[in-house]
Scaffold this motif. Sequence first.
Motif, PDB file in Angstrom:
ATOM      1  N   GLY A   1      -5.281  45.736  26.628  1.00 40.26           N
ATOM      2  CA  GLY A   1      -6.392  46.032  25.744  1.00 40.26           C
ATOM      3  C   GLY A   1      -7.653  45.687  26.508  1.00 40.26           C
ATOM      4  O   GLY A   1      -7.900  44.536  26.805  1.00 40.26           O
TER       5      GLY A   1
ATOM      6  N   VAL B   1      -5.799  50.651  27.100  1.00 42.53           N
ATOM      7  CA  VAL B   1      -6.518  51.274  25.995  1.00 42.53           C
ATOM      8  C   VAL B   1      -7.844  50.551  25.940  1.00 42.53           C
ATOM      9  O   VAL B   1      -7.906  49.352  25.703  1.00 42.53           O
TER      10      VAL B   1
ATOM     11  N   VAL C   1     -12.406  50.792  25.488  1.00 48.10           N
ATOM     12  CA  VAL C   1     -13.543  51.546  24.993  1.00 48.10           C
ATOM     13  C   VAL C   1     -14.439  51.777  26.195  1.00 48.10           C
ATOM     14  O   VAL C   1     -14.381  51.032  27.166  1.00 48.10           O
TER      15      VAL C   1
ATOM     16  N   GLN D   1      -8.039  50.469  17.963  1.00 49.06           N
ATOM     17  CA  GLN D   1      -7.646  50.180  19.332  1.00 49.06           C
ATOM     18  C   GLN D   1      -6.298  49.449  19.347  1.00 49.06           C
ATOM     19  O   GLN D   1      -5.407  49.778  20.134  1.00 49.06           O
TER      20      GLN D   1
ATOM     21  N   MET E   1     -11.233  54.760  23.735  1.00 48.23           N
ATOM     22  CA  MET E   1     -11.501  54.878  22.307  1.00 48.23           C
ATOM     23  C   MET E   1     -12.971  55.208  22.095  1.00 48.23           C
ATOM     24  O   MET E   1     -13.841  54.726  22.817  1.00 48.23           O
TER      25      MET E   1
END
Lengths: 339, 339
Positions: B153, B167, B169, B304, B327
């Motif tokens: 993440g 994953v 942003v 997310q 994302m």
Amino acid sequence: MPEPRKQQPTLELVAERAGVSRATVSRVVNGSDKVKADVVRAVEKAIAELNYVPNRAARSLAQGRTNSIALVIPESTAKFFADPYFASVIQGAAMYLSTTEFTLSLLIATESDPTKTSRYLRGGNVDGALILSHHADDSSYSELAGSLPLVFGGRPMSNENGNVFVVDVDNAAAARKATEAMLKTGRKHPVTISGPQNMGAAIDRQRGFEQAVHEAGLPAGPVAVGDFTPDSGESAMRELLASGAKIDSLFAASAQMAFGAMKVIADAGLMVPSDIAIATIDDDSFARNASPALTTVAQNAEEQGAKMAEVVVQRINGESVPERIIMPTKLILRGSHGV
Amino acid sequence: MPEPRKQQPTLELVAERAGVSRATVSRVVNGSDKVKADVVRAVEKAIAELNYVPNRAARSLAQGRTNSIALVIPESTAKFFADPYFASVIQGAAMYLSTTEFTLSLLIATESDPTKTSRYLRGGNVDGALILSHHADDSSYSELAGSLPLVFGGRPMSNENGNVFVVDVDNAAAARKATEAMLKTGRKHPVTISGPQNMGAAIDRQRGFEQAVHEAGLPAGPVAVGDFTPDSGESAMRELLASGAKIDSLFAASAQMAFGAMKVIADAGLMVPSDIAIATIDDDSFARNASPALTTVAQNAEEQGAKMAEVVVQRINGESVPERIIMPTKLILRGSHGV
DNA sequence: TTGAAAGCGCTAACAG
DNA sequence: CTGTTAGCGCTTTCAA
């Protein structure tokens, strides 16, 4: 390409390498004290060389225990996940368990299929469970208590028909402490923003507030109900102000609600604490970051989580534990309650 | 008294009751389509009557997969658990997995014994893992990526030597958006409070800020570094103010820091946004509850988390997944960035 | 479409 | 103190 799962070394391999039987390796792994020291060394060497890690599933199957504990969160509560209180309880439980052989499984209890969770719990998938209920009556779990060590965080509403283990804070006492501190500055017109009326914690806090008010010989002012969130604190405060009642002090059942209420108070052109004194519960970022900072009662959620975990583990191990454990709270005087 | 564990009905019992073999029951349980309809019914009836639930450990052992996924949180991060961002990511992952056959295990990676976690992960105890790294360089996990589907993440600092699934942003873009909105009100002296310099997200956000500043033809002001918490925002802001630099706008890399900074700004007798405009990232309670409310870029942490879970599951099932999923973020204009 | 049988990797008596 | 021997409850070829 479905990655081929890298083969882990088995106990058998270790046994061969160390020149002993599987049983002996198992004994070493489980720390039996009935293995000769040099054998232990040899086995440990083999384990290290092979980088052996015991297989959890096999072990569970053989011993009939899973070494894992569920942390059940009702879906409705999950929405309140952002509540620092819950996050801290979970953290405390996880941290405590990380020092034991147990693993923590997070379980969201879907409301669409409530049986799913209880089936999972009853299915022998975990050795015990922590139930974190923000909401309502959780009688649904009470029945489970017969087949699995359960520990509740916060007093459940259901009547205590024994065998219900709870780690709670003395909400009534906490509320009383906060209210008393606030009234001590000479306030005469206290009101409160309470929590959901189907929650033990909310009811207890409201009761504590009322006791303190009564003991101070003051009349009970209006009560507004929120759901512990800042937004609900705002609307509750608006309601209170609109009621036309005389108000010089506010006890909010959560810091988040107090925080929300303060915005409304400011918008109304009133000052804290001169016009309205405030006291609340929870020493979270809302309490600390409000201005003035909130006088509050801290309830160490992290410790509560750790305690809950400790209690299930003890129950799983067959140790006797008190059914009700009350966590201490601490009054923290800051600016909002007045002078 | 060590409560005797209530005996669960086994597959064998179901088989007897339904008058079929265990193999057939297994097929029904696993939804095989090669079982005659009436047999299926009979088995399902027996299952229901006995309230049978398959034993997870036995199943894992037999199929060589555990049906559980680890969510790894470095201990240092656990301290930031109160960060609503993390809570939301976890919630999103848990909610998503509750719709699958997978279970989520919370793992706190202790710093005292870093091998413990990787041993656990490598030990075949889980089918995949989600790594939530707040801090630093997690090269420790990168090596694990070879033996287990891992999903990170947020971009890890380590160089992307393939097989690293992320994953994330688009932090740089988010920071740029926020900064641009703020500069559009005619500010000429922007400064920033950045995050830990060993975190990808922090660096990317700082870069985004600098790009926007550069594109606006403005000089780069001083940079203060925080750790995403409100407290660090306060000290960073104090530092900035003390630097003597001219300041008419601030981009804080997190809403929590912006929130802290605002207190210092207010204490200094300055007004937001007239004296100092503010834009930030994260649409959490800090952003919403600040006054004025913060202009920010929302990054749906819950989604997310869900996406991370979805990706591991897909990888476990051998489906092909893009290595990097970005994302979307959304600019939310509120009062703090000026007019 | 179903059953029989052989394990999955480990632990737990029971001998020795 | 250590090895032998059965399983734990389920899935999975392989035949039938």
